[in-house]
Structure formats: structure tokens, C-alpha cells
Design a protein around this motif. Structure first.
Motif, PDB file in Angstrom:
ATOM      1  N   TYR A 198     -14.966  25.603  37.063  1.00 56.75           N
ATOM      2  CA  TYR A 198     -14.683  24.600  36.031  1.00 56.75           C
ATOM      3  C   TYR A 198     -13.164  24.399  35.943  1.00 56.75           C
ATOM      4  CZ  TYR A 198     -15.630  21.880  31.816  1.00 56.75           C
ATOM      5  OH  TYR A 198     -15.754  20.867  30.910  1.00 56.75           O
ATOM      6  N   PRO A 199     -12.699  23.151  35.866  1.00 57.15           N
ATOM      7  CA  PRO A 199     -11.252  22.896  35.884  1.00 57.15           C
ATOM      8  C   PRO A 199     -10.577  23.246  34.552  1.00 57.15           C
ATOM      9  CG  PRO A 199     -12.456  20.854  35.559  1.00 57.15           C
ATOM     10  CD  PRO A 199     -13.494  21.909  35.822  1.00 57.15           C
ATOM     11  N   LYS A 200      -9.309  23.566  34.641  1.00 55.16           N
ATOM     12  CA  LYS A 200      -8.506  23.762  33.424  1.00 55.16           C
ATOM     13  C   LYS A 200      -8.218  22.393  32.831  1.00 55.16           C
ATOM     14  CE  LYS A 200      -4.138  24.837  33.750  1.00 55.16           C
ATOM     15  NZ  LYS A 200      -2.892  25.618  33.967  1.00 55.16           N
ATOM     16  N   LEU A 201      -8.479  22.241  31.539  1.00 52.83           N
ATOM     17  CA  LEU A 201      -8.303  20.947  30.879  1.00 52.83           C
ATOM     18  C   LEU A 201      -7.011  20.863  30.084  1.00 52.83           C
ATOM     19  CD1 LEU A 201     -11.955  20.296  29.619  1.00 52.83           C
ATOM     20  CD2 LEU A 201     -10.867  19.495  31.715  1.00 52.83           C
ATOM     21  N   THR A 202      -6.555  21.994  29.574  1.00 54.53           N
ATOM     22  CA  THR A 202      -5.338  21.983  28.769  1.00 54.53           C
ATOM     23  C   THR A 202      -4.745  23.384  28.679  1.00 54.53           C
ATOM     24  OG1 THR A 202      -4.384  21.489  26.596  1.00 54.53           O
ATOM     25  CG2 THR A 202      -6.655  22.256  26.650  1.00 54.53           C
ATOM     26  N   ASP A 203      -3.413  23.438  28.546  1.00 52.22           N
ATOM     27  CA  ASP A 203      -2.709  24.714  28.348  1.00 52.22           C
ATOM     28  C   ASP A 203      -2.345  24.927  26.886  1.00 52.22           C
ATOM     29  OD1 ASP A 203      -1.092  24.863  31.547  1.00 52.22           O
ATOM     30  OD2 ASP A 203      -2.484  26.317  30.669  1.00 52.22           O
ATOM     31  N   ARG A 204      -2.903  24.106  26.005  1.00 49.28           N
ATOM     32  CA  ARG A 204      -2.556  24.218  24.584  1.00 49.28           C
ATOM     33  C   ARG A 204      -2.950  25.582  24.025  1.00 49.28           C
ATOM     34  NH1 ARG A 204      -5.039  19.426  21.252  1.00 49.28           N
ATOM     35  NH2 ARG A 204      -4.211  20.772  19.588  1.00 49.28           N
ATOM     36  N   SER A 205      -2.062  26.145  23.236  1.00 53.40           N
ATOM     37  CA  SER A 205      -2.339  27.435  22.589  1.00 53.40           C
ATOM     38  C   SER A 205      -2.667  27.262  21.107  1.00 53.40           C
ATOM     39  CB  SER A 205      -1.129  28.369  22.727  1.00 53.40           C
ATOM     40  OG  SER A 205       0.023  27.774  22.126  1.00 53.40           O
ATOM     41  N   ASP A 206      -2.763  25.997  20.667  1.00 55.59           N
ATOM     42  CA  ASP A 206      -3.084  25.737  19.266  1.00 55.59           C
ATOM     43  C   ASP A 206      -4.508  25.191  19.116  1.00 55.59           C
ATOM     44  OD1 ASP A 206      -1.057  22.661  19.081  1.00 55.59           O
ATOM     45  OD2 ASP A 206      -2.620  23.337  20.476  1.00 55.59           O
ATOM     46  N   ILE A 207      -5.380  25.563  20.038  1.00 57.36           N
ATOM     47  CA  ILE A 207      -6.806  25.246  19.924  1.00 57.36           C
ATOM     48  C   ILE A 207      -7.544  26.498  19.468  1.00 57.36           C
ATOM     49  CG2 ILE A 207      -8.911  24.614  21.172  1.00 57.36           C
ATOM     50  CD1 ILE A 207      -7.234  22.921  23.029  1.00 57.36           C
ATOM     51  N   ILE A 208      -8.319  26.360  18.408  1.00 57.73           N
ATOM     52  CA  ILE A 208      -9.130  27.473  17.908  1.00 57.73           C
ATOM     53  C   ILE A 208     -10.593  27.128  18.151  1.00 57.73           C
ATOM     54  CG2 ILE A 208      -9.851  28.785  15.877  1.00 57.73           C
ATOM     55  CD1 ILE A 208      -7.058  28.399  14.746  1.00 57.73           C
TER      56      ILE A 208
END
Length: 862
Positions: A198-208
Motif C-alpha cells: 500500500y502506498p504512503k499517502l502523507t507524512d503528516r504527523s498531526d493525523i490522529i
């Protein structure tokens, strides 16, 4: 917000908190000042210190008050004590999110205590109080849960954006790459093409990521895909049931408990009503103390292979047979309708059956006994005393105004499959899909006549009906499933003092265990050193070792896994066919492969969703592909004869007014006369010899099983076939000779199957003729004709008036069949001695008993 003091309490004065507009049943006491369990001197002191200090009062008003649309309008909600303390505890790790590696913990609040509202409080406070561009991804594993949680957020006006509930896998990917406050999805929408990461969709660290009910799907490839897509996200698990022994893995994924609010606390606080248990199990007397031993002996004698044993265990477990027998269901239905009408608080009720067919059958039976009971009540009304009249009239009115419905999920071929089990789902399915009639809304509406529903899996989770007060259990359940089911009755509702669990199937022991876990302060965890869970690094090492063994095995068979990893298109298809042929050399190599493959697949599954599994994903995919290809060589296993014999053991072992087992119809037969042997031979010579041999063997095995089931005199064919297989597996013959022998054997079976034409007999007449003539009676042509006539007349006489419905269940009908056999066999030729005549009478009766179940019901029925 309103504080109330109950002056009626005799010892410490009780105080309660709720919104100004709330009904009394929604007020609750405030038992703890903080999450350490500190209490005041009296109830009022605890409440004032816990809610009215400046910091706490402002926190409650700002972050723990919301307005929500419900049936009848808008309501104002104030957080209860456990929600306030639990959410604040869950938020504590947020400032140190990097240090905790995104593991925000497990939030366990018991079913019915407002878990989804706690999610809203949790998200809203983070948005208001903790800086950041936060996105909340709410993940569930069932459509009804996804819909319910989304609706709760939307009705509280928390979700203001349209179309943030993922409608497909592609829609989910789109949402996660955009900027949204809230996204709702089923975990199944994280699926990927087989064999791909499965591909990486985002590097955001502010997703809970808020995962609802983390027990079921958080150790699968889907969970791994979710973490591949969101490698820097933080995760928190909200659950209504505890992590029991064996589920400590959830803590490895999400972290430790951040809040525990168990069943005992919930019922003591009044957040849920108390549940009471009532045992109403129909009496079942086991007259055969060696029942389990008899079943084991049956399996040994039948020489079932592993697949057949698993199918038999799944389809014909003792519990299922007993639970679904006709007379037992009649007893339950008769008792249920009386109980349903006789309850004090006549809330709505659910009957939980073991499967869809049984749910439909129970609807039919309850409907029938409802009319019977109504007639009895009306008859009693004519002679009732004055004090009884009102009670009778209330029951009559209640039953006459009661609507019932079957609530089961839809599946392919369900009408035909359920019809085979003696039920018709057609009218129920029409009602379920009728858009003009919303059964869910009807059942949730306390004033709607729909008061009793029949379910087996639907509405067990994510379905809150506060007016539901009674759960009738007629399905074996344990642990989470059991607790989620009985929690349907624990919601608070006006005049509802408690929920009632009525047990018809004997889950009390499991209920006690589950309640002990549910009520434990430690969340049902085991003490240090007692956990059977392995360290993750040990599991990864074990997986590498298992993969190495598999690669060595494949190399020995000429299968190059590394080469196929690079193969594409037709090359990969060719590799797969060559690999299958190499593994199907004999039964031993096939078993060795299955053992090694299962070990790899099992350990791989155990380490999910750890990203380290990505290292093995391609190998696992190819291995699964190969295992599926080998399994596809098998025909569907046939266990109908064993099912019949198992039913006979149960019949003689369970005395409960003649319970009945549904018979299994013969599966589709293979017509050997249509087999082109020359074409098969050419395919063998030009193709993959082991694969073609395995296919021919499986076809013969399936056909032979059917033939022996129809005619026991053909057991010699079965013995010969088994000897051929044993010789091949031992290496006495090569694959070419094995194939030649199987072809010859197929031709002999073809001849045997055509004997019905040669002898001018039907299949069942031939079976009776062989029984009367084999092995010891040598007859002339004239005497053979006489025996054929006896066989035909015997079957015609029996089928005309003796083989009535359930004839095997009553002594009188069994005796009539036996007498008919003896009278008809008196017409056998004089060459039959008295001893032979008696033996043939015994054998004929045994054959009829095993093969004929009632009027037009037998192993020969189409």
C-alpha cells in the motif's frame, strides 16, 4: 448544568449532575474527583470539588458540553464523570506524541456508556486546546458502526464538511491527501492489489487515527496498509470490551490503557442499567454417556482426510445439531412467546439465533405459537376472576399489537440455501430492502409496533436501542461477541430499571467469565509472566526461519522463488503451473508443502500490522497464490454419509422429544460415462503429469464416495482404490503407472455405474438387489429374476405407506418397517436358508434405516 440533591437517600445524601433540560434518568452522580479515584467526604463534596473549581467548571462548559439532534429534537449533553476523566487522561500523551511513538493508548469504556460521545469530546478538546492542524481519521470495521459514528458526529454539528465519509478506496486516498478535520472510513477501504504494498499517502504527523473496537481487524494486512499510508500518524483505540488474555498485542500497537470504565462501574454509576440473567434452557437428557467417544470412533472408521474432518467439525458440531433440532426450537418458541408477553417492563426484544436459517425458522414458530397463546388467553378471559381480567387484557392487547421481523444480512443464493434448511427468507428479504419501511427506525421508536426481532449477527454492534430491554440468547457466544450482544439491553430508558438476558443455550459459564473480565479493574489482563504472547523480535526471527525452510523445500522440488519474483505475465502463470505439478508428486510432498506454507502464513499474520511485515509481503503473496492453486485441484469434499451417521449417533444419544437433524442432499454427481479417456490420456502425456493424475484421482474419489453411499456392496471398489493410492505414496509405482491404473479403475467404475441399465433396475433397486445377493448367494437366471422382483416390490411397498415422515423416531413405525421387510423377503427363492433369510432381513432393515429418512427423503433423492 444542574446539580440535584436526593434527600430521600438515608445515609450519605446523594447528589446528581445533568443538563438543565435532561430527564431524570440522564442525571448521574460524580463519583471521583480525579483519575486517581479521590473522593470527597460525602457525595455532594465529591461533586462540587470535581466539577465546580474554576478550572474544571470552565473545562466542562467549553469542552464537555454539546448539543445533539436525536429523535424528537435537540438535546443538551453534559459529560459524565467517566467521560470527563477518561478523555482528559487520553489527551495527556499529545504534547509528547513523538516520545510515545504515536501510541496514544486504549480507551476502554463499557458498551452503552457513551463511547462515541467520548470520541467527540476527545476530538473537540484537542482542536480547541492543543495547537496544530489536526485531522481525525475515525476507523471502524462494520458498515453499521461507520454509519452510526458518522451520524453521531454530524448530529452534534461537529462535522460540517460534506462528503468526508469515504465511499471507496480511491475516495479514501483522496480524502487523506486533502485537508479535512474529520474523515470516516471502514478499515476495509485500505485494501490493495494482491502482491503490492500500500502506498504512503502523507507524512503528516498531526493525523490522529481513532480506531473503534480494535479487537478484530487490527492485526491484519488492512491494518498494515493503514500504517504504510500514514507512517507518522498517532493511534488511539476506543473499545467497549476489554483486552482479554491473548490480546495484549493491542497494547503493543496502541499503547497501554489510558482509561478504564468497566461494566461494574457503569452499572453502579447508573450510566447503564443493570443486567439480569435468566436461565431457561430446554431440558436435554444425554442418554449416551459415550457420545463424544462414539463420534470419534465414527470419524476414525470413516477415514476422512483433513479437509473432510474440518468441514464435518464446522458443519456438524454437536452443539449445532442439538440447537437446531425441530422439537427443541418448538420448545424455545413456545416458551419465548409466553415469556415475552409476561415481562413486567415490556420493552423491545431481540432473539439471537445461531444462523440465518434458524432465525427465519424461529420467526415462523414464534408466529405460530403467538396465535396459539392468544387463543389460550382469550379462552381464559371467559372464566377469569376480576383481578385477572386486566392482566389478561393487557397481554392480549400487547400480543395483538406486536409486529415481528427477521433482521439478517443478505448473501448470494440465500433463498436456496435457507430453503434447504426448512425456511423461506423471501418475504423477510423483501421487507428488509423495502425503502418505504425503515425497520431500524421502527425498532428504535418505542411507540412503533415492531417489538420483537430475530437476528443472528446484524444489530449486535453499533446499534443502540434504549427501549430494548430483553435479549433472548439461543446462540453459543463468548467474550467480546457475548458482551457486545448482551449490552444491547443495558441502555438507560424511562421506566426501564434493568435489562434482561434470557439464556436458552447455556452460555452462563461463558457469561460469568466475560462478566468477571468486564468487571475487573485491570481490564482482564494477566499477571506479569503469565502472558503467552511472544516478543515481536522472536516472531520475526521465527518467520525468517519458516521462510527459509519453505525456500529449501521449493528448491529441492525445482521451484525457484527468487526467479518468479521477477517474472511477469505468462511467465508467472507457467511458473505457477510447474510449481503445482512439482508439489503434487504424491500425498506426502503435498502435506509437507501445506505444513510449511501454513507455518509461514500463520506467523506472518501474527506480526501484522508491524511494518516489518513488508519485508515478507511478496513471498507471502506468492506462497498464498501457490497454496490456492493446489487447493483448487480438490473437489468439494463430500461428508453427507458421515453427516447421516453422525445424526444417528445423536438420535440415540439425546432424548428430548425426538429432535430432528436436517439431512444433507447428495452433491452434484460426476457422470463417468461422459469422460473422454483418450483426451485425458493425451493431456497427461503432453502436460504436467502429477497435476493431471491428481485431478483424475480427485474426480474418482468424489464419484466413488457417492457410489458407495448409494450401495454399500461397492466397498470393495473403495478398498481397491485406497490400495492403489497407498502403493503410489510408498513409491512402489511411478506416476505413469499410477495414471494407467487410475484410468483402468475409472473404466471399471463406469461399468459398475452402468449396471443399473444392464440389470434393468434403478440405483436404489440395484442396491437392494446387491444386498440380497452378495456375497454368498449363487443364483440361477430364474432365481435372479425372482430376487429382482422381491427387491422392487419391497421398496415399492415401503415407500407407499411405511416410510412416513420421521419413521425412524417412533418404535411403532420402525416395527412396521421391519415387519414389512420380513414379509416381503419370505418371497425369496428356496435357495435362501433360514439363517440367510434372517441375515438378509437384518441387512435390509439396516440399509433402509441408513438410507431413507422419511416420505420422499433419502440419499437417492435429487
Amino acid at each position: 448544568m444542574s446539580l440535584l440533591v436526593d434527600l430521600k437517600e438515608p445515609h450519605p445524601i446523594k447528589s446528581y449532575i445533568g443538563s438543565v433540560s435532561a430527564q431524570w434518568e440522564h442525571f448521574a452522580d460524580w463519583k471521583r474527583i480525579n483519575d486517581e479515584g479521590e473522593e470527597g467526604i460525602i457525595s455532594l463534596d465529591t461533586m462540587v470539588r470535581g466539577t465546580c473549581t474554576k478550572e474544571r467548571l470552565l473545562d466542562l462548559i467549553e469542552n464537555f458540553t454539546l448539543f445533539q439532534l436525536v429523535r424528537g429534537g435537540m438535546v443538551k449533553l453534559i459529560a459524565k464523570n467517566h467521560q470527563y476523566l477518561g478523555v482528559n487522561n487520553a489527551i495527556k500523551p499529545l504534547p509528547n506524541i513523538q516520545q510515545v511513538q504515536g501510541k496514544l493508548g486504549v480507551f476502554w469504556h463499557t458498551q452503552g456508556s457513551g463511547k462515541s460521545v467520548s470520541m467527540i469530546f476527545f476530538a473537540q478538546k484537542i482542536l480547541r486546546k492543543i495547537p496544530g492542524n489536526w485531522t481525525f481519521l475515525i476507523v471502524t470495521d462494520r458498515q453499521e458502526l461507520d454509519t452510526q459514528i458518522y451520524t453521531n458526529f454530524a448530529d452534534a454539528n461537529v462535522v460540517t464538511e460534506p462528503h468526508t465519509q469515504a465511499s471507496s478506496s480511491e475516495h479514501l486516498k483522496q480524502l487523506l491527501q486533502e485537508d479535512h478535520r474529520f474523515i470516516f472510513t471502514l478499515i476495509h477501504k485500505f485494501r490493495a492489489d494482491k502482491g503490492t504494498q500500500y502506498p504512503k499517502l502523507t507524512d503528516r504527523s498531526d493525523i490522529i487515527v481513532i480506531v473503534d473496537e480494535a479487537h478484530r481487524t487490527q492485526y491484519t494486512t488492512l491494518a498494515l496498509n493503514m500504517r504504510n499510508a500514514l507512517p507518522k500518524a498517532a493511534f488511539i483505540a476506543f473499545t467497549g470490551t476489554p483486552l482479554i488474555a491473548g490480546e495484549e498485542k493491542t497494547k503493543d500497537i496502541f499503547g497501554d490503557y489510558v482509561s478504564i470504565y468497566n461494566y461494574k462501574q457503569s452499572s453502579q454509576d447508573g450510566a447503564t442499567v443493570r443486567l439480569y440473567y435468566e436461565n431457561r434452557i430446554p431440558e436435554v437428557q444425554l442418554t449416551n454417556e459415550d457420545l463424544n467417544e462414539d463420534i470419534e470412533n465414527l470419524l476414525d472408521e470413516a477415514m476422512l482426510d483433513e479437509d473432510q474432518e474440518l468441514k464435518l467439525e464446522r458443519d456438524f458440531s454437536r452443539e449445532y445439531q442439538i440447537i437446531t433440532r425441530e422439537d427443541r426450537l418448538d420448545k424455545v418458541a413456545k416458551d419465548l412467546i409466553v415469556h415475552f408477553a409476561s415481562r413486567g417492563y415490556k420493552g423491545k426484544a431481540m432473539l439471537v439465533s445461531i444462523d440465518k436459517a434458524t432465525a427465519v425458522r424461529m420467526y415462523d414458530k414464534v408466529k405460530k405459537y403467538k396465535e396459539v397463546y392468544l387463543k389460550q388467553l382469550k379462552n381464559s378471559l371467559t372464566t377469569a376472576q376480576s383481578q385477572e381480567i386486566q392482566d389478561l387484557e393487557e397481554k392480549i392487547n400487547f400480543l395483538e399489537t406486536t409486529d415481528m421481523a427477521v433482521i439478517v444480512s443478505q448473501s448470494q443464493n440465500e433463498v436456496e440455501q435457507i430453503k434447504k434448511k426448512g425456511a423461506d427468507i423471501t418475504q423477510h428479504r423483501k421487507r428488509l430492502i423495502d425503502k418505504t419501511e425503515n425497520l431500524e427506525e421502527k425498532f428504535k421508536n418505542p411507540d412503533d409496533p415492531l417489538k420483537l426481532v430475530f437476528v443472528c449477527a446484524m444489530w449486535m454492534t453499533g446499534f443502540d436501542v434504549p427501549c430494548c430491554s430483553t435479549i433472548y440468547l439461543d446462540k453459543p457466544m463468548r467474550n467480546h461477541t457475548l458482551m457486545q450482544t448482551i449490552a444491547r439491553a443495558n441502555r438507560v430508558f424511562p421506566e426501564k430499571n434493568n435489562g434482561l438476558i434470557v439464556d436458552y443455550v447455556g452460555v452462563f459459564r461463558d457469561l460469568e467469565k466475560a462478566l468477571a473480565i468486564y468487571g475487573s479493574g485491570a481490564g482482564g489482563t494477566v499477571e506479569e509472566g503469565e502472558s503467552p504472547a511472544q516478543d515481536k523480535s522472536e516472531l520475526v526471527a521465527l518467520l525468517r526461519k519458516a521462510v527459509e525452510k519453505m525456500l529449501v523445500f521449493c528448491k529441492d522440488k525445482g521451484i525457484d522463488f527468487q526467479q518468479v519474483l521477477l517474472a511477469r505475465g505468462f511467465d508467472k502463470v507457467k511458473w505457477l503451473k510447474d510449481a503445482v505439478d512439482a508439489i503434487l508428486v504424491n500425498d506426502n510432498t503435498k502435506k509437507d508443502f501445506s505444513h510449511l506454507a501454513n507455518q509461514v502464513l500463520r506467523v506472518y499474520k501474527a506480526i501484522l500490522p508491524d511494518p516489518v511485515a513488508n519485508e515478507f509481503s511478496q513471498t507471502r503473496f506468492l506462497l498464498q497464490l501457490l497454496a490456492n492453486a493446489i487447493d483448487s485441484q480438490k473437489l468439494e469434499v463430500d461428508i453427507s454419509q458421515i453427516a447421516t451417521e453422525l445424526g444417528e449417533i445423536l438420535d440415540s444419544s439425546v432424548a428430548a422429544e425426538n429432535y430432528v437433524i436436517d439431512e444433507i442432499r447428495a452433491s452434484k454427481l460426476i457422470d463417468l460415462s461422459q469422460i473422454d479417456f483418450e483426451t485425458i490420456k493425451d493431456k497427461f502425456l503432453s502436460g504436467r503429469k502429477h497435476t493431471e493424475t491428481a485431478r483424475l484421482r480427485n474426480a474418482l474419489e468424489k464419484k466413488l464416495t457417492d457410489m458407495v453411499r448409494f450401495n454399500r456392496s461397492r466397498l470393495n471398489y473403495l478398498n481397491k482404490f485406497q490400495s492403489m493410492i497407498d502403493e503410489y505414496n510408498s513409491g512402489c509405482v511411478n506416476v505413469e503407472e499410477q495414471f494407467r491404473l487410475l484410468l483402468e479403475f475409472a473404466k471399471s467404475l463406469n461399468y459398475e455405474e452402468q449396471r443399473t441399465i444392464a440389470e434393468d433396475l434403478t440405483e436404489e433397486e440395484l442396491a437392494m438387489f446387491d444386498l440380497l445377493t452378495k456375497p454368498e448367494v449363487n443364483l440361477s437366471k430364474k432365481e435372479e429374476s425372482e430376487v429382482k422382483k422381491v427387491a422392487k416390490e419391497l421398496l415399492a411397498t415401503l415407500k407407499k405407506g411405511k416410510l412416513v415422515l420421521d419413521w425412524r423416531k417412533r418404535q411403532q413405525t420402525r416395527a412396521a418397517v421391519r415387519l414389512c421387510i420380513e414379509e416381503q423377503l419370505e418371497n425369496l427363492p428356496e435357495i435362501y436358508s433360514i439363517e440367510t433369510y434372517k441375515r438378509k432381513c437384518d441387512q435390509a432393515y439396516q440399509h433402509i434405516y441408513e438410507s431413507y429418512f422419511g416420505s420422499e427423503r433419502s440419499v437417492y433423492a435429487a
